[in-house]
Design a protein around this motif. Structure first.
Motif, mmCIF file in Angstrom:
data_model
loop_
_atom_site.group_PDB
_atom_site.id
_atom_site.type_symbol
_atom_site.label_atom_id
_atom_site.label_comp_id
_atom_site.label_asym_id
_atom_site.label_seq_id
_atom_site.Cartn_x
_atom_site.Cartn_y
_atom_site.Cartn_z
ATOM 1 N N THR A 47 1.540 -1.471 14.528
ATOM 2 C CA THR A 47 2.820 -0.946 14.043
ATOM 3 C C THR A 47 3.981 -1.697 14.676
ATOM 4 O O THR A 47 4.935 -2.094 13.991
ATOM 5 C CB THR A 47 2.926 0.559 14.346
ATOM 6 O OG1 THR A 47 1.834 1.233 13.716
ATOM 7 C CG2 THR A 47 4.229 1.133 13.844
ATOM 8 N N SER A 50 4.325 -5.304 13.380
ATOM 9 C CA SER A 50 4.968 -5.365 12.070
ATOM 10 C C SER A 50 6.491 -5.336 12.219
ATOM 11 O O SER A 50 7.203 -6.151 11.628
ATOM 12 C CB SER A 50 4.486 -4.198 11.205
ATOM 13 O OG SER A 50 5.127 -4.206 9.964
ATOM 14 N N SER A 77 4.759 -10.353 9.941
ATOM 15 C CA SER A 77 4.999 -8.931 9.705
ATOM 16 C C SER A 77 4.094 -8.381 8.610
ATOM 17 O O SER A 77 3.540 -7.290 8.736
ATOM 18 C CB SER A 77 6.469 -8.708 9.346
ATOM 19 O OG SER A 77 6.723 -7.342 9.177
ATOM 20 N N LEU A 78 3.936 -9.138 7.539
ATOM 21 C CA LEU A 78 3.077 -8.707 6.439
ATOM 22 C C LEU A 78 1.636 -8.533 6.890
ATOM 23 O O LEU A 78 0.984 -7.528 6.571
ATOM 24 C CB LEU A 78 3.147 -9.712 5.284
ATOM 25 C CG LEU A 78 2.179 -9.465 4.125
ATOM 26 C CD1 LEU A 78 2.499 -8.163 3.421
ATOM 27 C CD2 LEU A 78 2.207 -10.637 3.165
ATOM 28 N N VAL A 79 1.116 -9.484 7.631
ATOM 29 C CA VAL A 79 -0.266 -9.412 8.103
ATOM 30 C C VAL A 79 -0.449 -8.208 9.028
ATOM 31 O O VAL A 79 -1.418 -7.444 8.907
ATOM 32 C CB VAL A 79 -0.679 -10.727 8.798
ATOM 33 C CG1 VAL A 79 -2.011 -10.585 9.522
ATOM 34 C CG2 VAL A 79 -0.744 -11.859 7.777
ATOM 35 N N HIS A 81 1.399 -5.495 9.127
ATOM 36 C CA HIS A 81 1.538 -4.279 8.329
ATOM 37 C C HIS A 81 0.270 -4.006 7.523
ATOM 38 O O HIS A 81 -0.202 -2.858 7.463
ATOM 39 C CB HIS A 81 2.745 -4.390 7.388
ATOM 40 C CG HIS A 81 2.900 -3.222 6.482
ATOM 41 N ND1 HIS A 81 3.218 -1.970 6.941
ATOM 42 C CD2 HIS A 81 2.751 -3.113 5.142
ATOM 43 C CE1 HIS A 81 3.274 -1.133 5.919
ATOM 44 N NE2 HIS A 81 2.990 -1.809 4.808
ATOM 45 N N ALA A 82 -0.290 -5.041 6.907
ATOM 46 C CA ALA A 82 -1.520 -4.866 6.128
ATOM 47 C C ALA A 82 -2.663 -4.389 7.024
ATOM 48 O O ALA A 82 -3.414 -3.465 6.652
ATOM 49 C CB ALA A 82 -1.886 -6.171 5.432
ATOM 50 N N ALA A 83 -2.793 -4.971 8.198
ATOM 51 C CA ALA A 83 -3.834 -4.540 9.134
ATOM 52 C C ALA A 83 -3.601 -3.099 9.574
ATOM 53 O O ALA A 83 -4.547 -2.304 9.671
ATOM 54 C CB ALA A 83 -3.871 -5.473 10.340
ATOM 55 N N ASP A 84 -2.355 -2.749 9.830
ATOM 56 C CA ASP A 84 -2.003 -1.382 10.209
ATOM 57 C C ASP A 84 -2.410 -0.407 9.104
ATOM 58 O O ASP A 84 -3.062 0.611 9.353
ATOM 59 C CB ASP A 84 -0.500 -1.314 10.483
ATOM 60 C CG ASP A 84 -0.034 0.043 10.964
ATOM 61 O OD1 ASP A 84 -0.866 0.859 11.417
ATOM 62 O OD2 ASP A 84 1.189 0.294 10.901
ATOM 63 N N MET A 85 -2.043 -0.727 7.876
ATOM 64 C CA MET A 85 -2.368 0.169 6.759
ATOM 65 C C MET A 85 -3.870 0.266 6.539
ATOM 66 O O MET A 85 -4.388 1.357 6.277
ATOM 67 C CB MET A 85 -1.662 -0.315 5.476
ATOM 68 C CG MET A 85 -0.160 -0.178 5.535
ATOM 69 S SD MET A 85 0.429 1.472 5.995
ATOM 70 C CE MET A 85 -0.184 2.438 4.638
ATOM 71 N N LEU A 86 -4.571 -0.837 6.645
ATOM 72 C CA LEU A 86 -6.023 -0.810 6.450
ATOM 73 C C LEU A 86 -6.705 0.049 7.529
ATOM 74 O O LEU A 86 -7.624 0.801 7.212
ATOM 75 C CB LEU A 86 -6.598 -2.232 6.459
ATOM 76 C CG LEU A 86 -6.295 -3.048 5.201
ATOM 77 C CD1 LEU A 86 -6.722 -4.498 5.398
ATOM 78 C CD2 LEU A 86 -6.973 -2.447 3.981
#
Length: 93
Positions: A47, A50, A77-79, A81-86
């Motif tokens: 988090t 990101s 940031s995108l990577v 954020h994507a890892a955080d969401m996954l």
């Protein structure tokens, strides 16, 4: 309302983003030192990464860095954020 010159300078040259990054670093240190038993540190790192990527992009844009550097920070940031969401959606509870 007219802002003082020091505020305009602080924002326009990107130092405001560096201050925000320092606050994130301080938060991370406090969490690791004092709250690691209560907090999911790995989740918080994603988090914070990101947000740090977005602040890096802001600093790059305000300080006159190349568009490529701004884009690189946005990709970071995108990577993150994507890892955080996954991990939130599919990670073990």
């Amino acid at each position: 309302m007219m802002w003082p010159d020091w505020v305009i300078d602080f924002v326009s040259d990107g130092r405001i983003a560096l201050l925000a990054l320092a606050v994130i670093a301080l938060e991370a240190a406090i969490i690791v030192l004092f709250l690691r038993r209560r907090a999911n540190v790995a989740q918080l790192v994603l988090t914070m990464a990101s947000g740090a990527g977005l602040l890096g992009a802001l600093h790059a844009a305000l300080s006159g860095a190349s568009a490529g550097m701004v884009a690189a920070w946005l990709v970071v940031s995108l990577v993150a954020h994507a890892a955080d969401m996954l991990t939130r959606l599919f990670g073990k509870s």
